[in-house]
Design a protein around this motif. Sequence first.
Motif, PDB file in Angstrom:
ATOM      1  N   GLN A 299     -25.899   2.244 -14.829  1.00 36.72           N
ATOM      2  CA  GLN A 299     -26.987   2.779 -14.012  1.00 36.72           C
ATOM      3  C   GLN A 299     -27.085   4.306 -14.141  1.00 36.72           C
ATOM      4  N   SER A 300     -25.940   4.955 -14.275  1.00 37.93           N
ATOM      5  CA  SER A 300     -25.956   6.424 -14.289  1.00 37.93           C
ATOM      6  C   SER A 300     -26.608   6.979 -15.549  1.00 37.93           C
ATOM      7  N   VAL A 301     -26.723   6.139 -16.585  1.00 35.80           N
ATOM      8  CA  VAL A 301     -27.325   6.634 -17.829  1.00 35.80           C
ATOM      9  C   VAL A 301     -28.763   7.091 -17.586  1.00 35.80           C
ATOM     10  N   SER A 302     -29.525   6.287 -16.860  1.00 32.81           N
ATOM     11  CA  SER A 302     -30.938   6.620 -16.631  1.00 32.81           C
ATOM     12  C   SER A 302     -31.081   7.953 -15.920  1.00 32.81           C
ATOM     13  N   GLN A 303     -30.258   8.141 -14.883  1.00 32.94           N
ATOM     14  CA  GLN A 303     -30.344   9.393 -14.132  1.00 32.94           C
ATOM     15  C   GLN A 303     -29.973  10.574 -15.020  1.00 32.94           C
ATOM     16  N   GLY A 304     -28.887  10.402 -15.753  1.00 33.60           N
ATOM     17  CA  GLY A 304     -28.427  11.493 -16.614  1.00 33.60           C
ATOM     18  C   GLY A 304     -29.475  11.861 -17.647  1.00 33.60           C
TER      19      GLY A 304
END
Lengths: 580, 577
Positions: A299-304
């Motif tokens: 999930q953190s990939v999208s935010q990053g």
Amino acid sequence: MKAFFATFKHDTWVMPYLRKYKKLLALTLFLGLMTFFCGSALMFNSGYLISKAARHPYNILMIYVPIVLTRAFGIGRPAFRYAERITSHNWVLRIVSDFRKKLYQAVAKHAVAIRQNFQTGDVLSILADDIDHIENLYLRTVFPTVIAWMMYLIIVIALGYFSWWFGLLMFLMLGLIVIVMPLWSVLLNGARETQSRKIQQTFYTQLTDAVMGLGDWLISGRQTDFNDRQTAPIDEIASLRRADHRFQWWRDFTIQLLFGVICIALLIWSSFYWTTDKASSNWIAAFVLSVFPLVDAFQSVSQGVSEWPSYQRSIRRVNALDTTPTDETDQTVLTESFSQLQVADLDFQYAEANHQIFKHLNLTLTAGEKLALLGPSGTGKSTLLKLILGDLQPTNGSVQLNDVPISRLQNERATLFGVLDQQPYLFNTSIMNNVRMGNPDATDAEVKAALTSVELAPLIDGLPDGYETIVEEGGARFSGGERQRIALARILLQDAPIIILDEPTVSLDPITEAHLLATVFRVLQDKTILWVTHHLAGINYVDQVRFLEAGQFDMAGTPQELYATAPRFKRLYDLDQGHE
Amino acid sequence: MFDPALFKLPGMRRLTVILGLLAVVEGICIIIQAQFLSLAIVGLWHLQTLATIVQPMLIFAIAWTGRQLLVVFKNRLMYPIVEKTSGDMRRQVMQKLYRLGPSYVAKTGTGNVVTTALEGIDKVQTYLMLVVIKVIDMMVIPWVILIYIAWLRWREALFLLAIFPLIIVFMIILGYAAQAKADKQYVGYQRMSNHFVDTLRGLPTLKQLGLSKSYATNVYRVSEGYRKQTMAVIKVAMLSTFALDFFTTLSIAVVAVFLGFGLVNGTISLLPALVILVLSPDYFLPLRTFASDYHATLNGKNAFADVQKMLALPVPTHRDQLGTQPLDWQADSDLRLSQVNFSYDGEQPALSQLDLTAKGYQRIGIIGASGSGKSTLINLLGGFLTPEADQGSIKVNGQAVSHLNQTAWQQSFFYIPQNPYLFHATLAENIAFYQPEAGISAIGQAAAKAGLTDWIETLPDGLATQIGEGARGVSGGQAQRIALARAFLDSSRKILLFDEPTAHLDIETEAALKQTILPVFENHLVFFATHRLHWINQMDYVLVLDHGKIVEQGTPAELAAHNGAYVRLRDEMVGAI
């Protein structure tokens, strides 16, 4: 996409550093990967453990390996994570050190020795911030994304090993999460980012206007206008944030739903693949449970990735800096001691401007002579100083020291010129260190002697830390006049034959000014002085006065001659003395 | 953890209850989802066909979706309050700022004020958005899950219950340790982190000293030193995350092993065991998400406190003692100060025992060495500073006032400082700042009187040219002329306060500007603080300040006649002493 590659086309700031410190980088990525692997493996193993245990094995040893592994993964995950964080920060901070040196060198190349202004200070802070930004690019975007992609590959290959079609399915579904969603985020965010920056900028300008012009607002009594003015940007910012938040909520929701679907797909696949016998069905819980720990990582990939546009700007800005080394051929040294500075038939015009600043300007300054240069602001006093120091090149004509063009003496500059400008910079260190910068080889006694001759000794002796007192940021510990005196001591140690005084008293009150000028001309008695000044206080200290007007000197002579012969000079002098 | 000030926000109590209830529902969703996922897995484990697990899978899917929808729903419920609060806060900050006035800005620093209003409130917004939902989740969801686990099997539940406070205690202890470590190194650390910007700003000086090349090594060395110190702090700081991670993952591992033994011994069957295993990460999840955003919330909490503190500052009252309409200052009007004192923050007096009378259209020069209180006096006369209460008296036309921060008084004067502020607007808007309704021809005339015509003709868009921050640069002399044009445009304000208007200008610009300023003095009461002596010749009364006191006052001729502070000051200023 095109813009993405264009950013890195002539990149000298991001990519080279991925190659430097390769080993540490590889270690960071490995540790990051192990963190998520252990997280997933813990659930995988636990699922297998209890499924197997539920078969009531006749011997506890049958489940001994999974028990040990469960504990190992349980401890492994936090340990790897801790190690990963330490190494990634260490790696990034190492790079920051390199960045700083590089940025420093790039800026140093273009730093002009005369008059730093407020704006350049701002630009420098922006560049310093850019470096911090790139630091975050690694920590928040590059590392999590690369680690998630490696995990993605491992999962797809592992599942493909059991059945190629399910591997392919997961390749597509997880691909939605780690590739499609991030791309979608960055595309949407890119457009919004531009708009957001515009609104932020307006709001910032409005706020600065409101704060700096508060006195005027208050006196004008326009309170309603003042309040109304803030409403529009406040609302715009609010709606922008709202859109941002909504997007993030629904993006995270979509990613979660996809994980739900993956879970069900795993169940269905298991029902075909792992239900052949009791032994293999123990693996079902293992596979299904191992999905959940991945949610975090993926999930953190999208935010990053969606933060990319703001990093992109920083990368472009630092890449735009010129980092090629300077051409140092053709430099020479002055063989005999300084005897004459000559500006001959000088024309100058800034490349982009259509207005010529100097026309056939001539000026000769022999060793020991003291000359004051006056003229209304905007006539090019600072430009002339830059030409004399060699920071600018004349369009026509020449600037020479003992018949050597100043452009060939650039490496010698600090031994030829000492400069005292409007706001000499004091570094945030001790008085001693600041003064010693004039001559790093000076003894403590020499430094103290310099400070004594600029009449600072009594003040410094009264300070609790004496000569080791920290001057604080920008020299804030001391008053304007005291700062000038510290800088003057520094120049004394530097011991250059020519001293340039660039309006050193402009921000001082007349009493401090009069005292400072007395000191300056006393300690610099045997130097050659070129003094740019904004008014006539202390004019009698010099031998020659020049008034710069429309690119030429329109008044020239000794102060006494001018007072006697030039009515304009007389009027200005009287005004300055308060006689008019 | 939960700021009591949060509850004072409108609608917050009600929302807390609703969010709490929704968290219960979310907890139930999590249980259902775990229960039916496990049911499906156990079905397959029993080698049943896919058809038999369709129903549990469907229920799992619904519960999963429902849980995620609840997350979005809670955010959407929370957001309007957050948006309203932060919007209101921005407005309140601006209104407060207006009432606190420029002396607050001078004290706090422009940068700090702008940061509070812009980034500070952004942080507050993030804080509100994060903290409320996460704290409520953390206080509700784990216990809903724990109750279910206890219902299935009390031993694991007891273990999970016991580990929870243990984690928190460890995190707090390690958090303090990290803080102590960071505090110990703070000063050196701060200096090193600022060293780089310090060096960049000092580059021209380094170049002057011939050190710019060799200094690159120094930059690298300091940065490496900074890295080592930072790493030392990070190693401790990250321990608290490590503790959280360690205890949560290890707890899950321990629960799994417990369950394994239970299954081998036959004291539990697979379904409840699997449910417990699926639920245990969810039991810790709210704590982990809260902890991962802890630093963001900490910043937000501080920003929130800062804003609250600013909003609670006292503002001047009794601003309408002279009415709300501008004064009609006439040739026989007067302002009398007697025995007025002022001090910054109750320290030693910056101005003491001021006695002064200004009548009609007098021109009053204020002189003194730097630090003698000239600017402070002008600021006091402008009402930007408030004198000590209950000491001395101030009277405007016989009417006693407690300070000069009077609506009517402030609308009757112009204040022209050393660097008049130019707004980011057109030149015309800047000139018409005090008279927004003025027509373009009136603005043009005022600009002409202020001697701006020649300059305006060189501008691409004339009066419509954008000036101010980030736009076209305006020289110091032109800025003064724009300020003067404002005064020419509005002839109803009969009082002028000048604070060193020409101190930083070159002598020729100053001489030219003086010719423009002199006509403005006609029919105005003028206060003129300066250390440029020639202005004194245009004054008909002079106040000589020294260390916050008026040491001499009178006409220039009177003062010149006897050998007092005035004569001494003049001599010192021309460098005769």
